[in-house]
Design a protein around this motif. Structure first.
Motif, PDB file in Angstrom:
ATOM      1  N   LEU A   1       3.948  21.113  18.078  1.00  0.00           N
ATOM      2  CA  LEU A   1       3.382  22.268  17.374  1.00  0.00           C
ATOM      3  C   LEU A   1       2.210  21.851  16.495  1.00  0.00           C
ATOM      4  O   LEU A   1       1.222  22.570  16.374  1.00  0.00           O
ATOM      5  CB  LEU A   1       4.455  22.939  16.511  1.00  0.00           C
ATOM      6  CG  LEU A   1       5.579  23.629  17.255  1.00  0.00           C
ATOM      7  CD1 LEU A   1       6.501  24.332  16.274  1.00  0.00           C
ATOM      8  CD2 LEU A   1       5.029  24.635  18.253  1.00  0.00           C
TER       9      LEU A   1
ATOM     10  N   TYR B   1      -0.474  37.536  13.097  1.00  0.00           N
ATOM     11  CA  TYR B   1       0.183  36.275  13.418  1.00  0.00           C
ATOM     12  C   TYR B   1       1.292  36.473  14.445  1.00  0.00           C
ATOM     13  O   TYR B   1       1.865  37.549  14.535  1.00  0.00           O
ATOM     14  CB  TYR B   1       0.788  35.672  12.150  1.00  0.00           C
ATOM     15  CG  TYR B   1      -0.161  34.747  11.428  1.00  0.00           C
ATOM     16  CD1 TYR B   1      -0.010  33.372  11.490  1.00  0.00           C
ATOM     17  CD2 TYR B   1      -1.236  35.259  10.706  1.00  0.00           C
ATOM     18  CE1 TYR B   1      -0.885  32.522  10.837  1.00  0.00           C
ATOM     19  CE2 TYR B   1      -2.126  34.409  10.045  1.00  0.00           C
ATOM     20  CZ  TYR B   1      -1.943  33.042  10.116  1.00  0.00           C
ATOM     21  OH  TYR B   1      -2.800  32.188   9.490  1.00  0.00           O
ATOM     22  N   THR B   2       1.569  35.417  15.180  1.00  0.00           N
ATOM     23  CA  THR B   2       2.714  35.462  16.087  1.00  0.00           C
ATOM     24  C   THR B   2       3.638  34.297  15.775  1.00  0.00           C
ATOM     25  O   THR B   2       3.289  33.397  15.021  1.00  0.00           O
ATOM     26  CB  THR B   2       2.290  35.349  17.570  1.00  0.00           C
ATOM     27  OG1 THR B   2       1.396  34.259  17.706  1.00  0.00           O
ATOM     28  CG2 THR B   2       1.646  36.629  18.049  1.00  0.00           C
ATOM     29  N   LEU B   3       4.805  34.338  16.396  1.00  0.00           N
ATOM     30  CA  LEU B   3       5.795  33.300  16.164  1.00  0.00           C
ATOM     31  C   LEU B   3       5.934  32.425  17.400  1.00  0.00           C
ATOM     32  O   LEU B   3       6.131  32.921  18.502  1.00  0.00           O
ATOM     33  CB  LEU B   3       7.149  33.943  15.857  1.00  0.00           C
ATOM     34  CG  LEU B   3       8.307  32.963  15.700  1.00  0.00           C
ATOM     35  CD1 LEU B   3       8.156  32.147  14.431  1.00  0.00           C
ATOM     36  CD2 LEU B   3       9.629  33.707  15.696  1.00  0.00           C
ATOM     37  N   VAL B   4       5.817  31.138  17.201  1.00  0.00           N
ATOM     38  CA  VAL B   4       6.052  30.196  18.289  1.00  0.00           C
ATOM     39  C   VAL B   4       7.422  29.575  18.064  1.00  0.00           C
ATOM     40  O   VAL B   4       7.678  28.984  17.014  1.00  0.00           O
ATOM     41  CB  VAL B   4       4.972  29.102  18.335  1.00  0.00           C
ATOM     42  CG1 VAL B   4       5.340  28.035  19.342  1.00  0.00           C
ATOM     43  CG2 VAL B   4       3.624  29.703  18.674  1.00  0.00           C
ATOM     44  N   LEU B   5       8.288  29.765  19.047  1.00  0.00           N
ATOM     45  CA  LEU B   5       9.655  29.293  18.892  1.00  0.00           C
ATOM     46  C   LEU B   5       9.922  28.084  19.764  1.00  0.00           C
ATOM     47  O   LEU B   5       9.566  28.056  20.934  1.00  0.00           O
ATOM     48  CB  LEU B   5      10.620  30.412  19.286  1.00  0.00           C
ATOM     49  CG  LEU B   5      12.092  30.058  19.176  1.00  0.00           C
ATOM     50  CD1 LEU B   5      12.522  29.967  17.723  1.00  0.00           C
ATOM     51  CD2 LEU B   5      12.945  31.074  19.908  1.00  0.00           C
ATOM     52  N   SER B   6      10.534  27.082  19.181  1.00  0.00           N
ATOM     53  CA  SER B   6      10.966  25.929  19.961  1.00  0.00           C
ATOM     54  C   SER B   6      12.457  25.753  19.799  1.00  0.00           C
ATOM     55  O   SER B   6      12.978  25.857  18.690  1.00  0.00           O
ATOM     56  CB  SER B   6      10.275  24.651  19.459  1.00  0.00           C
ATOM     57  OG  SER B   6       8.980  24.564  19.974  1.00  0.00           O
TER      58      SER B   6
ATOM     59  N   ARG C   1      -1.229  24.163  17.227  1.00  0.00           N
ATOM     60  CA  ARG C   1      -0.681  25.385  17.801  1.00  0.00           C
ATOM     61  C   ARG C   1      -0.199  26.351  16.748  1.00  0.00           C
ATOM     62  O   ARG C   1      -0.108  27.544  16.983  1.00  0.00           O
ATOM     63  CB  ARG C   1       0.497  25.065  18.717  1.00  0.00           C
ATOM     64  CG  ARG C   1       0.114  24.313  19.953  1.00  0.00           C
ATOM     65  CD  ARG C   1       1.369  23.989  20.737  1.00  0.00           C
ATOM     66  NE  ARG C   1       1.117  23.079  21.829  1.00  0.00           N
ATOM     67  CZ  ARG C   1       0.910  23.460  23.081  1.00  0.00           C
ATOM     68  NH1 ARG C   1       0.908  24.726  23.383  1.00  0.00           N
ATOM     69  NH2 ARG C   1       0.699  22.571  24.021  1.00  0.00           N
TER      70      ARG C   1
ATOM     71  N   TYR D   1      -3.317  31.175  13.963  1.00  0.00           N
ATOM     72  CA  TYR D   1      -2.747  32.511  13.873  1.00  0.00           C
ATOM     73  C   TYR D   1      -1.340  32.554  14.442  1.00  0.00           C
ATOM     74  O   TYR D   1      -0.958  33.497  15.117  1.00  0.00           O
ATOM     75  CB  TYR D   1      -3.661  33.542  14.549  1.00  0.00           C
ATOM     76  CG  TYR D   1      -5.005  33.628  13.908  1.00  0.00           C
ATOM     77  CD1 TYR D   1      -5.173  34.293  12.701  1.00  0.00           C
ATOM     78  CD2 TYR D   1      -6.102  32.983  14.474  1.00  0.00           C
ATOM     79  CE1 TYR D   1      -6.408  34.338  12.083  1.00  0.00           C
ATOM     80  CE2 TYR D   1      -7.341  33.024  13.863  1.00  0.00           C
ATOM     81  CZ  TYR D   1      -7.487  33.711  12.657  1.00  0.00           C
ATOM     82  OH  TYR D   1      -8.702  33.743  12.046  1.00  0.00           O
TER      83      TYR D   1
END
Lengths: 350, 350
Positions: B116, B96-101, B121, B61
């Motif tokens: 990720l 959903y969410t955003l995973v930022l790198s 993840r 998600y």
DNA sequence: AGAGTTTACTGAACCGGTTCAGTGACGGGA
DNA sequence: TCCCGTCACTGAACCGGTTCAGTAAACTCT
């Protein structure tokens, strides 16, 4: 689909439990067995499932950041990207990731925090852009979400703060201008609802008061270029207009400087200008901007570390104070004009 | 700690399974029971645990975004914040969410993608800043990570692309300058390793070629203010220097314009300048910048939607083409100077 | 009325880890 | 030699959901 801990256990001829112990460095397996398990896990290319791990340990292995700025501003403000890069520097060393939310619509901010908290998507959040009587403090308390704040909120907050004092920088800017002979020193502030908007204004007031100067030339803006222009125009329309303006950030300073030039004023001949942040572009402006050199990357690094410490219980609970940013003198500040430039004043008044 | 599905089941006097069916709108429970369960869940304040959900459904998600830019550039480039805000707009409507790198160090980029992918993840990633022969395409394939790319990679890519053509904008800028009488039109390009660096350069070349003009005034930079200054200086040192420069982004244009002015050139009197992106600050420059108005927020919105569609299998697999950005004429472009300004040329040569 | 189908629900297995109680083997001390 | 303690490991429960097989009751059809 992927290789699981059971696969490793089977391949190594041991139980799941033994594999778990071996991989986490826990006692309960002999060195020989541990080595064998590690080797098998490596050969099989086993990667622990974060989801399964999170389920049993009740952790999300993620930190949250909710950014509630107008995307227009976000786009040009150098703070966030560098700050986020700093967070990442810390997280890269730990098994954590950053979940970012951008809340632009009103009400979206609270929804964003709830979204992060509800499903247990993050283990804690970093609170930026703290506001006067910030309602998010209560919200996070209600959601039982650990947090650290950037600077200490003016209302009570149970969360540790990581602070970077902005008083010194603004004070230095004002003193620098006074040393250049200015007595009419204005301030274009950021939104006063933000505590960093307030503290910069207060620092400007105090520095003027310390020399017995009046702090009457204040105009509130919103940290945007557009706001900077409007506030600058307002100050320049005043009867006894400033010969120097201290801006609360670089973006407003850049816009203000351009505006003043478009009105026929020379910078720094007729008007001296200082910014705040030391954004990359400031040194390529014409003239390059005198500004205050902050270190948002370091701020992000330390804040993330403080939050992680808090999560695993090793945090002292005390606030952290980062080194105050310092003044960077460039060509946008100069000696006070001998006499007010009448031509320019007239233009600015139109 | 929190209320679980078992608590709800117990309170409603049914089994866990029934609760799950009721809450997901699945058949298998009567309307009466469903209503009761929903009410109980609401009363108890039940929120499904994303972790548990993810474990059984094998989903994270979350979507991933790896930004591999120098934080210095990141800080002033308005693209990413707006782009991310666009992604959020879409994600806000879904669970959903955003995973930022942010990957700054060399090698960190690949590590970020692996991080990720490994623990599961994220369910997919959005690939930005696509490069010539981009190695990430192969990497993502190896990691079996679904993706969408921003613009179509020049090497083969199995991932759907969401494209925003930059040819039209650059072409319009060049034609605008030609219409103003310019024949010496230079280009300060972004790093040519990026496909958008290349396509903008090619568009400039083609537009000149279409009118029979030579495309000799090219200088490669890196999208930063510093690079823009260096490239501008190089072009202005040329014997037959340009009377107009088309920049590949606003930041370089701003820096180039300032540099030209600092060398005694008038903009647009001696040199016309165009940017790309329509960053907020461009309208507050002096003179305001003629630029190309892109819509990164929309790009983010559409890209996120395309990725979500792909994840739940409703994506057509076809590329999406967004409306091409258009030229925004402001005051940094003007008629070609009657004769080259000898004074300025001399200064620029120093 | 009896057979067959549908509906509404339960109980258990499962996802992939962690953790705890239990067990057999081994070593040391008296 | 016997007893106890430690070590190394196993098996099962557990985290909080989803999903599937199974079942009893109600409904349909002739």
């Amino acid at each position: 689909m992927a290789v699981t801990i059971s696969d490793v256990a089977q391949a190594a001829g041991v139980s799941k439990g033994a594999v778990s112990y071996a991989l986490n460095g826990q006692p309960g397996v002999s060195d020989a067995t541990r080595g064998r398990i590690l080797q098998v896990a490596k050969d099989l290319g086993w990667k622990p499932s974060l989801r399964a791990k999170g389920l049993s340990s009740a952790k999300a292995y993620a930190l949250g950041l909710v950014v509630a700025r107008d995307p227009k501003l976000l786009g040009t403000d150098p703070f966030f990207p560098a700050f986020i890069a700093g967070i990442e520097t810390t997280l890269a060393e730990h098994d954590y990731t950053l979940v970012l939310s951008v809340a632009t619509a009103p009400g979206a901010e609270e929804r964003a925090y709830r979204k992060l908290a509800d499903g247990g998507r993050v283990d804690g959040v970093i609170l930026t852009d703290v506001r006067h009587n910030d309602s998010r403090i209560g919200l996070l308390r209600e959601l039982k979400l650990p947090a650290v704040t950037l600077n200490r909120p003016d209302s009570g907050s149970p969360f540790p703060a990581v602070s970077m004092d902005d008083t010194d920088g603004i004070t230095a800017a004002v003193e620098h201008l006074i040393a250049l002979g200015h007595v009419r020193i204005g301030h274009v502030g950021g939104a006063q609802e933000y505590i960093h908007g307030r503290s910069r204004r207060r620092a400007w007031e105090s520095a003027l008061a310390a020399t017995g100067l009046a702090a009457d030339l204040f105009a509130e803006a919103d940290f945007t270029a557009r706001g900077g222009v409007a506030a600058t125009a307002e100050l320049l329309r005043r009867a006894d207009r400033p010969t120097a303006i201290v801006y609360a950030n670089d973006l407003m300073a850049m816009a203000g400087q351009s505006y003043a030039q478009s009105q026929g004023l020379s910078v720094p001949g007729d008007l001296s200008v200082t910014g705040y942040d030391n954004a990359e572009f400031t040194q390529y402006l014409n003239p390059p901007l005198t500004t205050i050199s902050t270190d948002p990357m370091r701020w992000g690094r330390v804040a993330a570390q403080a939050l992680l410490d808090q999560l695993n219980g090793t945090h002292s609970g005390k606030d952290t104070d980062l080194q105050a940013p310092s003044l960077l003198v460039r060509a946008s500040t100069g000696p006070v004009p001998a006499t007010p430039n009448q031509h320019a004043t007239k233009q600015a008044n139109q």
